[in-house]
Design a protein around this motif. Structure first.
Motif, PDB file in Angstrom:
ATOM      1  N   LYS A  94      50.783 124.854 116.746  1.00 48.29           N
ATOM      2  CA  LYS A  94      49.600 124.411 117.392  1.00 48.29           C
ATOM      3  C   LYS A  94      48.337 125.426 117.384  1.00 48.29           C
ATOM      4  O   LYS A  94      47.213 125.246 117.178  1.00 48.29           O
ATOM      5  CB  LYS A  94      49.771 123.977 118.980  1.00 48.29           C
ATOM      6  CG  LYS A  94      50.671 122.730 119.020  1.00 48.29           C
ATOM      7  CD  LYS A  94      50.930 122.659 120.541  1.00 48.29           C
ATOM      8  CE  LYS A  94      49.875 122.321 121.565  1.00 48.29           C
ATOM      9  NZ  LYS A  94      50.380 122.077 122.926  1.00 48.29           N
TER      10      LYS A  94
ATOM     11  N   VAL B 263      47.050 125.323 113.883  1.00 48.10           N
ATOM     12  CA  VAL B 263      46.287 124.104 114.077  1.00 48.10           C
ATOM     13  C   VAL B 263      45.083 124.363 114.223  1.00 48.10           C
ATOM     14  O   VAL B 263      43.943 124.077 113.599  1.00 48.10           O
ATOM     15  CB  VAL B 263      46.943 123.022 114.892  1.00 48.10           C
ATOM     16  CG1 VAL B 263      45.848 121.648 115.206  1.00 48.10           C
ATOM     17  CG2 VAL B 263      48.161 122.171 114.407  1.00 48.10           C
TER      18      VAL B 263
ATOM     19  N   ASP C 105      41.416 124.232 112.056  1.00 53.47           N
ATOM     20  CA  ASP C 105      40.266 123.305 112.491  1.00 53.47           C
ATOM     21  C   ASP C 105      39.028 124.432 112.625  1.00 53.47           C
ATOM     22  O   ASP C 105      38.010 123.853 112.318  1.00 53.47           O
ATOM     23  CB  ASP C 105      40.637 122.808 113.858  1.00 53.47           C
ATOM     24  CG  ASP C 105      41.723 121.577 113.635  1.00 53.47           C
ATOM     25  OD1 ASP C 105      41.853 121.344 112.393  1.00 53.47           O
ATOM     26  OD2 ASP C 105      42.377 121.229 114.769  1.00 53.47           O
TER      27      ASP C 105
ATOM     28  N   GLN D 157      51.931 126.231 108.098  1.00 55.60           N
ATOM     29  CA  GLN D 157      52.235 124.814 108.868  1.00 55.60           C
ATOM     30  C   GLN D 157      53.152 124.210 107.732  1.00 55.60           C
ATOM     31  O   GLN D 157      54.116 123.564 108.317  1.00 55.60           O
ATOM     32  CB  GLN D 157      50.938 123.999 108.520  1.00 55.60           C
ATOM     33  CG  GLN D 157      49.799 124.564 109.621  1.00 55.60           C
ATOM     34  CD  GLN D 157      50.429 124.691 110.979  1.00 55.60           C
ATOM     35  OE1 GLN D 157      50.927 125.500 111.351  1.00 55.60           O
ATOM     36  NE2 GLN D 157      49.925 123.703 111.852  1.00 55.60           N
TER      37      GLN D 157
ATOM     38  N   GLU E 115      49.052 115.769 114.254  1.00 56.95           N
ATOM     39  CA  GLU E 115      48.646 116.721 113.275  1.00 56.95           C
ATOM     40  C   GLU E 115      49.133 116.406 112.016  1.00 56.95           C
ATOM     41  O   GLU E 115      48.508 116.611 110.832  1.00 56.95           O
ATOM     42  CB  GLU E 115      49.323 118.110 113.624  1.00 56.95           C
ATOM     43  CG  GLU E 115      48.886 118.773 114.986  1.00 56.95           C
ATOM     44  CD  GLU E 115      47.123 118.668 115.132  1.00 56.95           C
ATOM     45  OE1 GLU E 115      46.749 118.794 114.089  1.00 56.95           O
ATOM     46  OE2 GLU E 115      46.526 118.277 116.110  1.00 56.95           O
TER      47      GLU E 115
ATOM     48  N   LYS F 206      47.096 113.884 110.306  1.00 55.99           N
ATOM     49  CA  LYS F 206      45.729 114.823 110.226  1.00 55.99           C
ATOM     50  C   LYS F 206      45.874 115.571 108.588  1.00 55.99           C
ATOM     51  O   LYS F 206      45.074 115.159 107.684  1.00 55.99           O
ATOM     52  CB  LYS F 206      45.367 115.910 111.090  1.00 55.99           C
ATOM     53  CG  LYS F 206      44.105 116.393 110.766  1.00 55.99           C
ATOM     54  CD  LYS F 206      43.907 117.879 111.500  1.00 55.99           C
ATOM     55  CE  LYS F 206      43.893 117.386 113.117  1.00 55.99           C
ATOM     56  NZ  LYS F 206      43.866 118.847 113.737  1.00 55.99           N
ATOM     57  N   TYR F 207      46.990 116.050 108.462  1.00 55.02           N
ATOM     58  CA  TYR F 207      47.340 116.889 107.163  1.00 55.02           C
ATOM     59  C   TYR F 207      47.318 115.763 105.852  1.00 55.02           C
ATOM     60  O   TYR F 207      47.180 116.070 104.739  1.00 55.02           O
ATOM     61  CB  TYR F 207      48.506 117.520 107.323  1.00 55.02           C
ATOM     62  CG  TYR F 207      48.470 118.742 108.144  1.00 55.02           C
ATOM     63  CD1 TYR F 207      47.066 119.318 108.433  1.00 55.02           C
ATOM     64  CD2 TYR F 207      49.205 119.003 109.033  1.00 55.02           C
ATOM     65  CE1 TYR F 207      46.911 120.630 109.152  1.00 55.02           C
ATOM     66  CE2 TYR F 207      49.103 120.239 110.093  1.00 55.02           C
ATOM     67  CZ  TYR F 207      47.996 120.939 110.033  1.00 55.02           C
ATOM     68  OH  TYR F 207      47.855 121.876 110.814  1.00 55.02           O
TER      69      TYR F 207
END
Length: 975
Positions: free
Chosen positions: A200, A203, A207, A227, A256, A259-260
């Motif tokens: 996190k 992340v 971002d 990641q 997440e 998102k990737y």
């Protein structure tokens, strides 16, 4: 070895010299380091050198590699591979503890190249010690991880994550055991939460970098790699079962993950393949994670599924067009394949979706790419391994077809219609411009072949995509009949593969018409094409009609046998095909099927011995070598049995080659050479020629028997000599030498069966007057094994040996020779071992021998054995003869004697075509069941009323019934 300036200087100089381009200083340095590694604290000293900042980086890096390899060899050393090699000294416990206390901090302080070596070294230790013997490791790594992420030192963060990833990999591939689950619980308790926190935190950093539009490519690359490593650790921790912590935090992970799969990172993806590869690595890891959840936790994963399918779908349409994104493409298609075979297959039901799958995913991935052509030309062995032998499970072409198969499980008709249309479109494009569009034809052939369905338990395949005969005639035959064997080689290979795969469905007339064309392709310059041509011929010769009768006979091959053999041997002379296993396997198969004339035999033995002489210089391909020796063996068997005058000619060709094998100590070939010699000895008529007697002398030397891999072949050769030249044994003390070999073999559980083979051959081929002086020695050896280390295998072999002795030399000689060693031992052996193990005997010849011998024993031993023992013996005989093997024989419970065999590089490989015919020592007895009933009926007639009572008291009820049924079958009674 103490760490001091002298040690530092010595090690630095050694590691510097190992980098020298000159062989002499490099060898001296390697020898010095090898000797130093035997000293205590050597690993610790090398680690100190790695930590010394004043030492040159190259030297420290070389030392780090040496340290890693030192740990691999000595942290938990294995027994040496050869018995005569000394065992490696293990690292002492105090040194281990010091290394463990230093390695983590040193790894984190090191440069990337050294860090990667120390991370691997740490994983080596962890494999043996983590977590039970190194409980401080994970807390130390977690503490460092927290500090490093706070400091934004992601180069070191990734070093720690890579180490943890290596430590946790065992949860992916080890079987689920209580011990493994305890280790997994420990890792989850200590790292599930820290893993999520690192994930996190990273992340947020990604971002922020993307949001402000000022993402630095190098920094972002480190974040993305972090990641990816978190995803791999996630995969390991979830592989066995879904942990509660991950179930509770599933939203945080899945949001997440999605998102990737959907967000683009232009600063990396648009600046070259390296950046795109880093991002695709993360996406591929995500696809593996969601695939894992789809397989293991489908119900919990259901709410995320449609979003992931859409994301993966979109990603695939983009990545399928690129040749550099294979890993991502394969993992993404695997995920969709898993979904297609689940209860959620309805996601693929619509026609437009199936259309898009075929056009945007399947066809782009099945079409040949530049790298496929390069592999075809530059590495034919790997190409064939993937294309023909099914090792292409993780390639685009194969996995795209697996997706179609998955969807076809529920929508077969729709998939068949769509793919058939695509095949016709491809063939249409090819016909418009064959030279430019040949890849479309290859794509069509590949789809038909890859989507064909294999019938269970056989080699037949079927397809609904095309009419096989029409497709073969219109698409495949033109390629096979092409006059230029070198034009469009990939198309030729595809056509040959199709012919091979559908060989059972094509009529003999069609195949025979094309066989001369296939023979032509053996002359192709392409290694793949002439390999596929050889494989096609070899597989055709295996086709059977009605499951038993060969479809293609010697008469079918004869018209073009000479050109076939010429082309096969010529193919072995082409660059990189000198040891082509497909060519040699075809030679073996043709020699096994064809009518071998004297001319063909002479040419073939010359060709094979030339190849043998060449590979003796440097044996590289064990599969090729095996087919080479099988080819020689089948040629000897078929040609010499038809024309015995060829034996001396074959010996003239082969002996120099076999002598070269022995003289040059080509140990890999020893077992083969001995089996071929045995085959030649058996084909000769007595007296055996003198040059074989010289081999017999070598055979009796103890040195010949030192390698266990040679033992079965040596025994086979010794048996051949004993059968063909038994009179030679009674000269110059040779029988003593043979029995010395027997004594050595019988003493070990790993070779005792070979010892019995030798002994049985002696007993079968020599008169009792010759062997009687040695019987005391033989029984002592057998009784020693009976007392110390007997196994089920040994006891069964002992029963077979005593049975053979009895039928060859009589009960009286058996009893007297045994009791001469120990008073009344015969009765003990019969009662405690023979009766009990008789019912475990397997093999038709062995079953007949032991049942007949045991019957003789009952009939001839009324004064030797009491009625109860004879009754129990009868019970065992009836069990042996009336019950199927699976009801009589329990699984072998013996523990193998690993100490005798572990570590040999060369292994014994049986030559099928050099196998000896099984000898039946009781040819005069046709039916052992009839022999038992007739013998017992005659015996009972001499003592009326005795045997019914003996049967009632000693035979199991089922065996009493079985014996009555046997009596009824042969119209005899036991009164």
């Amino acid at each position: 070895m103490e760490w001091n300036p002298e040690t530092a200087q010595f090690l630095s100089q050694c590691f510097l010299n190992t980098l020298s381009p000159l062989p002499e200083p490099r060898r001296r340095a390697e020898t010095a380091l090898s000797e130093a590694s035997e000293r205590s604290n050597y690993g610790l000293a090398v680690l100190h050198l790695v930590a010394e900042p004043s030492v040159d980086e190259q030297i420290r890096q070389s030392a780090a590699v040496n340290f890693k390899n030192h740990l691999k060899a000595r942290w938990a050393p294995s027994p040496p591979k050869e018995p005569n090699l000394p065992a490696l000294n293990p690292i002492s416990d105090p040194e281990k503890e010091l290394i463990k206390s230093l390695i983590v901090s040193l790894m984190l302080k090191s440069s990337p190249k050294i860090q990667s070596q120390l991370s691997e070294a740490l994983a080596v230790i962890g494999k043996h010690d983590f977590p039970k013997a190194w409980q401080s490791l994970l807390p130390e790594l977690v503490a460092n991880l927290d500090t490093l992420t706070q400091a934004n030192d992601y180069a070191s963060v990734n070093g720690v994550l890579a180490t943890i990833n290596s430590l946790f990999k065992k949860f992916r591939y080890q079987f689920k055991t209580n011990e493994l689950l305890l280790d997994l619980k420990y890792c989850l308790d200590n790292f599930a939460k820290p893993l999520l926190e690192v994930f996190k935190r990273t992340v947020n950093l990604i971002d922020q970098a993307v949001a402000c539009g000022a993402a630095n490519a190098a920094t972002l690359k480190l974040y993305i790699e972090s990641q990816r490593l978190c995803c791999r650790i996630f995969y390991s921790l979830n592989f066995q079962e879904l942990p509660e912590f991950f179930e509770d935090h599933m939203d945080e992970w899945m949001i997440e993950f999605k998102k990737y799969l959907t967000v683009k990172y232009p600063v990396l993806e648009d600046t070259g393949d390296d950046g795109l590869a880093v991002v695709d690595g993360l996406r591929a890891a995500v696809c593996e994670n969601i695939g894992l959840y789809m397989e293991k936790e489908e119900e919990l994963f259901q709410k995320y599924l449609s979003g992931f399918v859409e994301a993966v779908w979109s990603l695939l349409v983009a990545s399928s067009a690129s040749s550099s994104r294979e890993r991502l493409t394969v993992t993404a298609i695997k995920f969709l394949t898993t979904v297609s075979t689940s209860v959620h297959h309805i996601l693929f039901e619509r026609d437009d979706i199936l259309e898009q799958i075929c056009q945007s995913i399947v066809i782009p991935n099945v079409m040949l790419r530049d790298e496929d052509e390069e592999l075809f030309e530059m590495n034919y062995i790997e190409f064939i391994r993937r294309d023909m032998e099914g090792s292409d499970l993780d390639t685009r072409r194969r996995i795209a077809c697996e997706l179609l198969k998955g969807i076809g499980m529920h929508y077969k008709d729709k998939v068949t219609a769509k793919v058939s249309l695509q095949i016709q479109n491809c063939l249409g494009l090819f016909s418009q411009n064959p030279d430019a569009n040949w890849k479309y034809k290859d794509c069509a052939i590949y789809l038909v072949v890859s989507l064909a369905t294999k019938k269970a338990g056989g080699s037949s395949v079927s397809t609904d995509l095309v009419d096989v005969e029409n497709f073969f005639g219109s698409v495949i035959v033109p390629e096979l009949q092409s006059r230029d064997v070198n034009a469009f080689p990939m198309l030729k290979a595809g056509a040959l593969k199709f012919f091979t795969m559908f060989r059972n469905q094509l009529s003999k007339a069609v195949a025979m018409a094309l066989l001369p064309d296939v023979v032509r392709f053996l002359a192709s310059e392409s290694n793949v094409v002439h390999s596929y041509a050889a494989s096609c011929i070899e597989k055709l010769l295996l086709v059977k009609d009605d499951g038993t009768r060969a479809r293609y006979t010697a008469a079918d091959i004869s018209p073009f046998l000479l050109v076939l053999m010429t082309n096969l041997f010529s193919a072995l002379e082409k660059p990189e095909s000198e040891e082509n296993q497909y060519i040699m396997k075809c030679i073996m198969r043709v020699l096994g099927a064809a009518e071998i004339s004297r001319d063909v035999a002479s040419a073939c033995i010359t060709g094979l011995t030339n190849v043998l002489n060449r590979v003796c210089e440097n044996p590289k391909n064990p599969i090729f070598n095996h087919y080479l020796f099988e080819s020689v063996a089948v040629l000897i068997r078929r040609a010499c049995e038809r024309d015995p005058t060829l034996i001396s000619a074959f010996e003239g060709s082969l002996f120099p080659s076999l002598q070269m094998v022995l003289a040059k100590d080509v140990s890999e070939f020893f077992p083969y050479a001995f089996q071929l010699l045995a085959q030649l000895v058996e084909l000769n008529r007595p007296p055996v020629p003198q040059h074989y007697v010289q081999i017999f002398e070598i055979l009796l030397l103890p040195e010949s028997w030192k390698k266990s891999a040679n033992v079965p072949a040596l025994v086979r050769l010794l048996q051949a000599f004993l059968r063909k030249a038994p009179h030679e044994l009674n000269q110059q003390g040779r029988l003593s030498n043979v029995l010395g070999i027997f004594n050595t073999l019988i003493s070990s559980p790993s070779t005792d069966d070979q010892g019995f083979y030798v002994l049985n051959t002696v007993i079968e081929n020599l008169g009792y007057d010759v062997i009687s002086p040695f019987m005391g020695h033989i029984w002592v050896s057998l009784f020693n094994r009976l007392q110390h280390g007997r196994t089920v295998k040994f006891l069964k072999n002992l029963v077979i040996f005593m049975s053979l002795f009895l039928v060859k030399h009589g009960l009286q000689n058996l009893v007297v020779s045994m009791n001469a060693v120990q008073k009344d031992v015969f009765q003990t052996i019969v009662e405690q071992f023979w009766v009990l193990n008789l019912k475990l005997i397997t093999g038709s010849v062995e079953l007949k021998l032991t049942s007949v011998a045991s019957t003789k024993l009952i009939c001839e031993s009324s004064t030797l054995l009491d009625p109860k023992v004879r009754g129990k013996m009868l019970d065992s005989i009836v069990t042996l003869l009336s019950r199927p093997e699976e009801e009589r024989v329990l699984d072998e419970t013996d523990v193998p004697d690993f100490g005798e065999t572990v570590g040999y590089n060369a292994t014994f490989v049986h030559l099928y075509n050099a196998g000896k015919k099984e000898e039946d020592p009781l040819k005069e007895v046709n039916d052992p069941k009839q022999y038992l009933v007739a013998s017992m009926a005659n015996l009972a007639a001499l003592s009326p009323g005795t045997y019914p009572q003996l049967i009632r008291e000693n035979l199991e009820p089922a065996n009493q019934t079985a014996l009555l049924q046997l009596c009824s079958s042969y119209n005899l009674s036991i009164l």
